[in-house]
Design an enzyme around this catalytic site. Structure first.
Site, PDB file in Angstrom:
ATOM      1  N   HIS A 110      60.585   7.739  88.255  1.00 28.63           N
ATOM      2  CA  HIS A 110      59.447   7.040  88.872  1.00 28.63           C
ATOM      3  C   HIS A 110      59.960   6.243  90.078  1.00 28.63           C
ATOM      4  CE1 HIS A 110      56.064   4.337  89.449  1.00 28.63           C
ATOM      5  NE2 HIS A 110      55.347   5.182  88.724  1.00 28.63           N
ATOM      6  N   GLU A 180      53.971  12.081  93.140  1.00 27.54           N
ATOM      7  CA  GLU A 180      53.497  10.706  93.310  1.00 27.54           C
ATOM      8  C   GLU A 180      53.946  10.180  94.675  1.00 27.54           C
ATOM      9  OE1 GLU A 180      52.287   8.681  89.476  1.00 27.54           O
ATOM     10  OE2 GLU A 180      54.263   7.985  90.004  1.00 27.54           O
TER      11      GLU A 180
END
Ligand code: PEP
Length: 268
Positions: A110, A180
Site C-alpha cells: 500500500h 491505487e
C-alpha cells in the site's frame, strides 16, 4: 460428467463474484466501535450472492471480529505483514500468524507503507511469504502523478514486475492486483480516477502479466482503489472492466459501504 465439471463451475462462480475489500487503516479508535461497524457491514454483505467482501481492520481487532464471521461471503484480511514467518522482529506480525487466526487476505505494498520506506524488494519478499502462508495477497500499485509522456505506465509496469519476481505461475491463483493511483487516495485526493483511467491501467496490468506469464496471468483479479464511493462504484465495475474495488474511507461508514456492496451486487 457433472463431477468432472464441478471444479470448473466452482472456479467460474468465484470468478464471477466482485471482490470488495475495505481497508479500515488505523480506524476506529475503540474495539466496541469496530464491532458495531462490522456487525452492520456483515448484515448487508452476508446476503449478497455476487460479492465477496473482505474487511481489513486494524490487526489488533481481527481476533475479536473473526469470532463474528460466519460463512464465506465476508472474511477478514490484514493491511500488511512481515516478510518472514517468525523471528526476532519486534512489533511485526507474520503471514503465517495472520493465517493461523483465520484471516484470508493480506494487502501488500500500500502507498501508505511504501512512503514509510517499504521498498520493491521488501514488497516482493512479503508477497512470497504471504503466498507461502496460504493467504491471498493483494498487491497495491500506482503512480504518484501522471505525465504526458506516459512515464507513469512504465512505472506501474515496473512495480508489478519487481513485486512478482520469483512468483510462480501456479501461485498466481493467490494474487490480486489493486491499482491505487496515489493522487486519488485519501482525504487529500485530487479526485477519483475516471473509469477510463482505471481501464487503461487494467489493460496495462493484463499486458504486463501476459508478458511475464503468458495466458496464466489472465486470471489474476484486478481491483481499483482511490476515492471509491457509492456513486462511482457501478462505473468502475462496468466501464473499467475490473473485478472489484479496494475501498478506504467509505468502508468505515456501514451505510455508504453497504451501498457500494449492493451496487456491486447488481453489476453483471
Ligand atoms: C486506500 O487507502 O486504499 C484507499 C483506497 O483510500 P480511499 O478510498 O479513502 O481513497
Amino acid at each position: 460428467m457433472c463431477g468432472f465439471f464441478a471444479p470448473f463451475l466452482l472456479w467460474y462462480y468465484c470468478r464471477m463474484k466482485k471482490l470488495i475489500i475495505g481497508n479500515w487503516k488505523m480506524y476506529p479508535v475503540e474495539l466496541k466501535e469496530a464491532r458495531e461497524r462490522f456487525t452492520q457491514i456483515k448484515k448487508t454483505a452476508s446476503v449478497l450472492r455476487n460479492v465477496q467482501t473482505v474487511i481489513c481492520p486494524p490487526l489488533v481487532y481481527a481476533g475479536d471480529l473473526k469470532k463474528m464471521v460466519a460463512g464465506h461471503r465476508v472474511t477478514l484480511g490484514a493491511q500488511n505483514a512481515w516478510l518472514e514467518q517468525e523471528g526476532a522482529y519486534t512489533g511485526e506480525v507474520s503471514p503465517s500468524q495472520i493465517r493461523s487466526v483465520g484471516l484470508t487476505h493480506v494487502i501488500i505494498g500500500h502507498s501508505e507503507r511504501r512512503v514509510l520506506g517499504e521498498t520493491d524488494e521488501m514488497i516482493n519478499k512479503k508477497i512470497l511469504a504471504g503466498i507461502k502462508a496460504g493467504l491471498v495477497v493483494v498487491l497495491c500499485v500506482g503512480e504518484r502523478e501522471r505525465d504526458k509522456d506516459g512515464e507513469y505506465l512504465r512505472y506501474v509496469a515496473s512495480q508489478i514486475k519487481l513485486a512478482l519476481k520469483n512468483v510462480q505461475k501456479k501461485e498466481l491463483s493467490n494474487m490480486v492486483i489493486a491499482y491505487e493511483p496515489i493522487w486519488a487516495i485519501g482525504k487529500n485526493a485530487l479526485r477519483a480516477a475516471s473509469s477510463e483511467d482505471a481501464l487503461e491501467i487494467a489493460i496495462l496490468i493484463k499486458k504486463t502479466l501476459a508478458d511475464m506469464y503468458n495466458r496464466d496471468g489472465s486470471h489474476v483479479p484486478i481491483l481499483y482503489g482511490g476515492s471509491v464511493n457509492e456513486k462511482n462504484t457501478k462505473d468502475f465495475l462496468t466501464a473499467s472492466r475490473i473485478d472489484g474495488l479496494l475501498v478506504g474511507r467509505a468502508s468505515l461508514d456501514p451505510f455508504v459501504f453497504g451501498e457500494i456492496l449492493r451496487g456491486a451486487e447488481k453489476v453483471k
